[in-house]
Structures are given as structure tokens and as C-alpha cells.
Design a protein around this motif. Sequence first.
Motif, short mmCIF file in Angstrom:
data_model
loop_
_atom_site.label_atom_id
_atom_site.label_comp_id
_atom_site.label_asym_id
_atom_site.label_seq_id
_atom_site.Cartn_x
_atom_site.Cartn_y
_atom_site.Cartn_z
N ASN A 18 0.87 -1.17 0.00
CA ASN A 18 0.00 0.00 0.00
C ASN A 18 0.91 1.23 0.00
OD1 ASN A 18 0.77 0.62 2.73
ND2 ASN A 18 -0.80 -0.79 3.47
N GLY A 19 0.33 2.39 -0.03
CA GLY A 19 1.11 3.62 -0.11
C GLY A 19 2.12 3.76 1.02
N ARG A 20 1.74 3.39 2.21
CA ARG A 20 2.63 3.52 3.35
C ARG A 20 3.83 2.57 3.23
NH1 ARG A 20 3.90 1.91 8.58
NH2 ARG A 20 4.38 3.67 9.93
N VAL A 21 3.58 1.33 2.86
CA VAL A 21 4.67 0.36 2.71
C VAL A 21 5.64 0.83 1.63
CG1 VAL A 21 5.20 -2.02 2.01
CG2 VAL A 21 3.33 -1.58 3.61
N ILE A 22 5.09 1.30 0.52
CA ILE A 22 5.93 1.80 -0.56
C ILE A 22 6.73 3.01 -0.09
CG2 ILE A 22 5.92 2.88 -2.84
CD1 ILE A 22 3.42 1.12 -3.45
#
Length: 157
Positions: A18-22
Motif C-alpha cells: 500500500n502507499g505507506r509500505v511503498i
Amino acid sequence: MTTATPTTPTTPTTPTVNGRVIALAHYAGRAVLERVLTRTGNTFNQSVTLRVVAIADAPIARDEVVADVTGSLKIEESAVQTTIDELVAAKLVEEAPSDDSGLRLTPVGRDLYDRVTAETNQISARIYADIPTEDLATAGRVLTLVTERADAELARI
């Protein structure tokens, strides 16, 4: 006497992309590069711009460099123009003679690019060590698709 209730050990779950992991992966990698660049006195934007010139087969037109860097970093063209001017002032990049128009690395620029690339390649090898090739290929496909979709959304807004 009380009896302790046995607990089941918890295992961390692997997050889905997700955006946070990326973002966490991006900023961790960028922090490593920034640490290397700090020792050279160069900035992240300078490094990205220098790379575009370094990997060109021949002198590359200034507007091509600007387009590449703005597309990669999602920054204003004026910021890239300023970065190019900084690289020229630092004698890392120069305007090629008129018969060979475009930007090219100077010998000092080539040396800097090669040193930073060698150091970051060693670090990257340690970061990616032992990650299965199939996992890297899957991650590459997913991140490429996410980038394409984010770029499309950015164009819409």
C-alpha cells in the motif's frame, strides 16, 4: 492459586503493498543515498539529474534532462533548471560544443557519478541479498503498475 493462561505467540503479519509500505521503503532507501551524497556535498536532486546525463549515450538536450527529472521526481521544471545550473557551476556537467549540442558530464562529474554509483551498488547488494528473484520480479511488476496508475491520476488532477 491462579493459573496462567497460555498465550499463543503472535507472528507479525506481512503487510500487503500500500502507499505507506511503498513510502517507507522509498524513504529508507533515499536516506541511505542521502547519507552517501552528504559526504560528496551533493543533493538528491543533483544526483538524479547527474544520472540522467551520465547514462545518456551522447550529449543530451537540456529539455530532455528537464523532462526526465520532472517526470521522475514530480517537481517543477524551474527546480530542475536550477539543479542543472548548480551542476554546471560545480563543473560536474557542461554544455557540449555547438556541433555536439547538449549536456555532458565533465571528468569530475564522471568521477563523482562513478564513486556514488559504486558505493550505492554495494549497499543495494546488501539490502537485496537473499530476496528471491521471483519476489523481486513480482515487486517490480507491482510497483511499475502502481507508478503508471499514480502518474495517470496525477495527470487527471
